[in-house]
Design a protein around this motif. Structure first.
Motif, PDB file in Angstrom:
ATOM      1  N   GLY A 102       0.808  -1.211   0.000  1.00 46.40           N
ATOM      2  CA  GLY A 102       0.000   0.000   0.000  1.00 46.40           C
ATOM      3  C   GLY A 102       0.838   1.255   0.000  1.00 46.40           C
ATOM      4  O   GLY A 102       0.319   2.348   0.210  1.00 46.40           O
ATOM      5  N   ASP A 103       2.144   1.126  -0.243  1.00 48.85           N
ATOM      6  CA  ASP A 103       3.055   2.271  -0.205  1.00 48.85           C
ATOM      7  C   ASP A 103       3.164   2.883  -1.597  1.00 48.85           C
ATOM      8  O   ASP A 103       4.246   3.011  -2.153  1.00 48.85           O
ATOM      9  N   VAL A 104       2.012   3.233  -2.171  1.00 45.55           N
ATOM     10  CA  VAL A 104       2.001   3.667  -3.560  1.00 45.55           C
ATOM     11  C   VAL A 104       2.626   5.037  -3.752  1.00 45.55           C
ATOM     12  O   VAL A 104       3.108   5.373  -4.829  1.00 45.55           O
ATOM     13  N   ALA A 265     -15.025   4.955   7.752  1.00 48.50           N
ATOM     14  CA  ALA A 265     -13.925   5.922   7.840  1.00 48.50           C
ATOM     15  C   ALA A 265     -13.236   6.101   6.490  1.00 48.50           C
ATOM     16  O   ALA A 265     -12.905   7.226   6.104  1.00 48.50           O
ATOM     17  N   LEU A 266     -13.015   5.001   5.765  1.00 49.93           N
ATOM     18  CA  LEU A 266     -12.330   5.104   4.475  1.00 49.93           C
ATOM     19  C   LEU A 266     -13.196   5.837   3.449  1.00 49.93           C
ATOM     20  O   LEU A 266     -12.694   6.679   2.691  1.00 49.93           O
ATOM     21  N   SER A 267     -14.489   5.551   3.437  1.00 54.98           N
ATOM     22  CA  SER A 267     -15.368   6.249   2.495  1.00 54.98           C
ATOM     23  C   SER A 267     -15.481   7.733   2.839  1.00 54.98           C
ATOM     24  O   SER A 267     -15.473   8.592   1.946  1.00 54.98           O
ATOM     25  N   ALA A 273     -11.466  14.190   1.092  1.00 50.71           N
ATOM     26  CA  ALA A 273     -10.248  14.492   0.336  1.00 50.71           C
ATOM     27  C   ALA A 273     -10.539  14.887  -1.108  1.00 50.71           C
ATOM     28  O   ALA A 273      -9.856  15.752  -1.665  1.00 50.71           O
ATOM     29  N   TYR A 274     -11.562  14.263  -1.711  1.00 47.92           N
ATOM     30  CA  TYR A 274     -11.771  14.467  -3.147  1.00 47.92           C
ATOM     31  C   TYR A 274     -13.154  15.008  -3.492  1.00 47.92           C
ATOM     32  O   TYR A 274     -13.483  15.151  -4.667  1.00 47.92           O
ATOM     33  N   ILE A 288      -6.225   3.820  -2.434  1.00 45.17           N
ATOM     34  CA  ILE A 288      -5.168   2.971  -1.869  1.00 45.17           C
ATOM     35  C   ILE A 288      -4.298   3.711  -0.855  1.00 45.17           C
ATOM     36  O   ILE A 288      -4.018   3.186   0.229  1.00 45.17           O
ATOM     37  N   PRO A 289      -3.842   4.951  -1.124  1.00 39.72           N
ATOM     38  CA  PRO A 289      -3.059   5.656  -0.096  1.00 39.72           C
ATOM     39  C   PRO A 289      -3.863   5.927   1.173  1.00 39.72           C
ATOM     40  O   PRO A 289      -3.332   5.841   2.284  1.00 39.72           O
ATOM     41  N   LEU A 290      -5.154   6.264   1.022  1.00 40.12           N
ATOM     42  CA  LEU A 290      -5.989   6.519   2.200  1.00 40.12           C
ATOM     43  C   LEU A 290      -6.202   5.240   3.007  1.00 40.12           C
ATOM     44  O   LEU A 290      -6.212   5.267   4.237  1.00 40.12           O
ATOM     45  N   LYS A 291      -6.364   4.132   2.320  1.00 42.28           N
ATOM     46  CA  LYS A 291      -6.514   2.854   3.018  1.00 42.28           C
ATOM     47  C   LYS A 291      -5.261   2.550   3.841  1.00 42.28           C
ATOM     48  O   LYS A 291      -5.348   2.092   4.987  1.00 42.28           O
ATOM     49  N   SER A 292      -4.093   2.811   3.273  1.00 44.75           N
ATOM     50  CA  SER A 292      -2.840   2.574   3.995  1.00 44.75           C
ATOM     51  C   SER A 292      -2.750   3.436   5.243  1.00 44.75           C
ATOM     52  O   SER A 292      -2.352   2.972   6.314  1.00 44.75           O
TER      53      SER A 292
END
Length: 442
Positions: A102-104, A265-267, A273-274, A288-292
């Motif tokens: 997840g370290d994109v 929380a992720l949603s 953010a967007y 993916i970055p937010l999930k990490s």
């Protein structure tokens, strides 16, 4: 099983000794994982969690030069990308490690205690001035608790080793070492492909990618193929073995609340953010970055000695949102769910519980073999003995027809008293039996 089937490519600056030490680490871990799998007697539901990691290889055609990655235009996706092309990398090694961890964004984390697990094992390691965090996924089996003195470069070599697939069968379609053990997808479910897995398109626009061609047409100037490798969930990335091995179930209510809160929380994070525009559509680069970051926020491995009511997890359970955000939250959650599956969230939730409850045992039991004992006891039919060895947090299915709920044994009666599918006699005395949730229309 994952067995090393080729020579590893290691950084030249490490010399022969670094390569040899890397090979020894791999050999030790493979032997340990083989022993573990042969002796495992746990039922299927509590065995390892797996997920496919998929990377797309992209090329463009130039007359006289053929298809190549160097021919890709600067405005196009890179040589290796996610499906939607919002994340791209120059090498397969970089892509596979980024999506595995997840370290994109290769973001730098603060150099503090939060980078270390409670067993003294680093959760993040320094690579050329940046921090790489392990977030619970690996291409290899659990190493049975063995701790190896290895550099992050050796860890990378270990993860990127070209191996057999995880079921022990030979992966004859696996590509060269440079592909890090990934294999091309050529099944019927992957759409029309040529013999090497390539699909051909006029360009990389979203609309064009909806209609792949098995062979190159006159107007097809780009091609891509899907590469896949199976990753396994590794709880030892977060907790010591003697902690995460306790209890195979955990309190079902707590697990469901935490797992649901993670998706909420992720949603919400993606909405903040967007923005709320088009809530049903998100990109890999957005999620993916937010999930990490969310997984890092759980602080698994540190909660047991720092647990407070103002812990980040408490904010996770009680997010603040206005009415506009709340209205579109269900649509965004549906889009986010494919990035953060129920199985992964529930696995993380169990680790959070085991971390917080590692001494009190209020939300899980202290037995290491409760599921194995339950599995063995179910074969001899001795109900009295089963009651003695069955964990009170054991998941049991609701016996009522059409109800799909699985809940801890301790809550079985409570659920039965409120289950909408439970059949009850009609209170009017007509003699019929009706499901509780249909009683109002009877």
């Amino acid at each position: 099983m994952c067995n090393v089937g080729c020579e590893l490519r290691t950084p030249s600056r490490g010399g022969r000794s670094q390569r040899d030490s890397t090979l020894m680490i791999i050999k030790d871990r493979q032997e340990a994982s083989n022993t573990k799998m042969m002796t495992s007697d746990k039922p299927e539901f509590c065995r390892r969690l797996e997920r496919p990691i998929e990377i797309y290889e992209n090329e463009r055609l130039w007359i006289g030069r053929g298809f190549s990655k160097t021919g890709l235009l600067p405005t196009e996706r890179g040589p290796y990308s996610t499906q939607d092309g919002s994340l791209s990398w120059k090498s397969m090694r970089e892509a596979s490690l980024a999506l595995l961890r997840g370290d994109v964004a290769s973001s730098t984390l603060d150099n503090n205690k939060e980078l270390w697990n409670s067993n003294g094992k680093p959760a993040a390691a320094d690579v050329d001035g940046r921090k790489v965090t392990r977030r619970g996924w690996s291409f290899h089996e659990d190493d049975n608790g063995n701790v190896h003195e290895s550099t992050i470069e050796q860890e990378d070599d270990f993860e990127c080793s070209n191996t057999q697939d995880n079921n022990g069968d030979n992966t004859s379609d696996t590509l060269s070492d440079d592909y890090c053990g990934f294999a091309p997808c050529k099944g019927a479910q992957d759409g029309p492909t040529d013999e090497d897995g390539w699909q051909y398109f006029p360009d990389f626009k979203e609309q064009s990618l909806l209609y792949p061609n098995r062979k190159r047409g006159l107007l097809d100037f780009v091609r891509r193929r899907k590469l896949r490798r199976i990753a396994m969930f590794r709880p030892d990335h977060f907790l010591p073995r003697d902690v995460y091995n306790k209890c195979d179930f955990c309190d079902s209510k707590a697990v469901q609340v935490l797992a649901g809160a993670m998706l909420d929380a992720l949603s919400l994070a993606s909405l903040f953010a967007y923005g709320p525009a088009n809530p049903e559509k998100v990109t890999d680069a957005q999620v993916i970055p937010l999930k990490s970051k969310l997984i890092d926020t759980l602080h698994i491995g540190m909660n047991w000695h720092e647990w407070k009511r103002d812990s980040p997890i408490m904010h996770l359970l009680n997010p603040d949102m206005d009415q506009n955000i709340q209205a579109i939250q269900p649509l965004r959650k549906k889009a986010i769910a494919k990035f953060f599956t129920d199985e992964e969230r529930m696995s993380l939730a169990r680790l959070v519980i085991k971390d917080i409850d590692r001494d009190a045992y209020q939300l899980h039991c202290e037995n290491e073999t409760c599921a194995s004992s339950l599995h063995a006891s179910s074969n001899h039919g001795n109900e009295e003995e089963d009651d003695l060895i069955t964990c009170q947090f054991q998941f049991v299915p609701c016996p009522n027809y059409k109800c799909t709920v699985q809940i801890s044994k301790k809550y079985a009666k409570e659920h039965d008293d409120e289950c909408g599918y439970k059949v009850l006699p009609c209170p009017s005395g007509c003699g019929m039996e009706v499901a509780r949730n249909s009683m109002h229309v009877h």
